[in-house]
Design a protein around this motif. Structure first.
Motif, PDB file in Angstrom:
ATOM      1  N   TYR A  83       1.088  -1.287   0.326  1.00 48.90           N
ATOM      2  CA  TYR A  83      -0.087   0.229   0.022  1.00 48.90           C
ATOM      3  C   TYR A  83       0.969   1.603   0.561  1.00 48.90           C
ATOM      4  O   TYR A  83       0.827   2.207  -0.841  1.00 48.90           O
TER       5      TYR A  83
ATOM      6  N   ALA B 104      -6.069   0.317  -0.668  1.00 49.98           N
ATOM      7  CA  ALA B 104      -6.453   0.144   0.410  1.00 49.98           C
ATOM      8  C   ALA B 104      -7.119  -1.508   0.552  1.00 49.98           C
ATOM      9  O   ALA B 104      -7.354  -2.012   1.470  1.00 49.98           O
TER      10      ALA B 104
ATOM     11  N   LEU C 107      -6.690   1.033   7.337  1.00 49.46           N
ATOM     12  CA  LEU C 107      -6.205   2.176   7.352  1.00 49.46           C
ATOM     13  C   LEU C 107      -6.203   2.326   8.896  1.00 49.46           C
ATOM     14  O   LEU C 107      -4.908   3.572   8.770  1.00 49.46           O
TER      15      LEU C 107
END
Length: 206
Positions: free
Chosen positions: A28, A35, A50
């Motif tokens: 990422y 994501a 996240l």
């Protein structure tokens, strides 16, 4: 999905989930996975992944990496040979200046600023506190040049309005009032004396 097999030395203390998190975070960060894709590697929801990225500080690294990739893309696409960017002064001070540029020049300078922003924290935290160089060899000649950026951690302070004192205000103390009356008296006496003398002279010669 692809399947990877890793062989680790026995001395390395880790587990499968930890390795998945590290791999997903790296993919990422380097923009090799979205994501959603990275979250699928570790069987997490997008929001949970996240949250992990933010906790590990990977979001900042990802942003800096994306900035550098964007800057490289601009440099590869825009023509340095055709670029025009110059700062000129038409008067005697810096407030009398203007920028002459075309699209190539604006985008190439934007790339320099993007790269400089990615190095800000590194320079601010260093002991040397050196400036960040700007490579503008492609820029056309102007009366003002751009060589480097001097980074600062300060924020721009809001301009505070200057309080202007009134031309006259009523005396705030007894001493001020006495002084005002004395001043009026010193001015009034000669004025009234002149007026009185003028009246007498006028009466004598009328």
């Amino acid at each position: 999905m692809k399947t990877l097999t890793l062989q680790l030395p026995d001395a390395v203390e880790t587990n499968e989930q930890e390795l998945k998190l590290l791999l997903a975070g790296a993919l990422y960060q380097q923009s090799k996975a979205t994501a959603d894709q990275a979250a699928a590697v570790v069987d997490l929801t997008k929001s949970a992944f996240l949250e992990f990225v933010e906790h590990q500080g990977l979001s900042v690294l990802k942003l800096e990496n994306e900035i550098k990739l964007l800057a490289d893309r601009i440099r590869n696409v825009q023509s340095q040979q055709d670029a025009i960017f110059e700062i000129n002064q038409y008067g005697g001070g810096p407030d009398e200046s203007y920028i002459r540029a075309n699209k190539d020049g604006i985008l190439l300078l934007a790339a320099e600023f993007l790269v400089a922003s990615a190095h800000f924290e590194e320079v601010l935290n260093s002991d040397t506190k050196s400036g960040i160089s700007i490579s503008c060899d492609w820029a056309s000649d102007g009366t003002v040049g751009l060589n480097y950026i001097e980074p600062t951690a300060n924020t721009r302070e809001a301009d505070e309005p200057v309080e202007q004192s009134p031309f006259w205000s009523f005396p705030k103390s007894k001493d001020d009032l006495i002084g005002l009356l004395l001043a009026i008296g010193f001015i009034s006496v000669p004025v009234f004396a002149i007026i009185g003398i003028g009246t007498v002279v006028k009466w004598l010669f009328s």
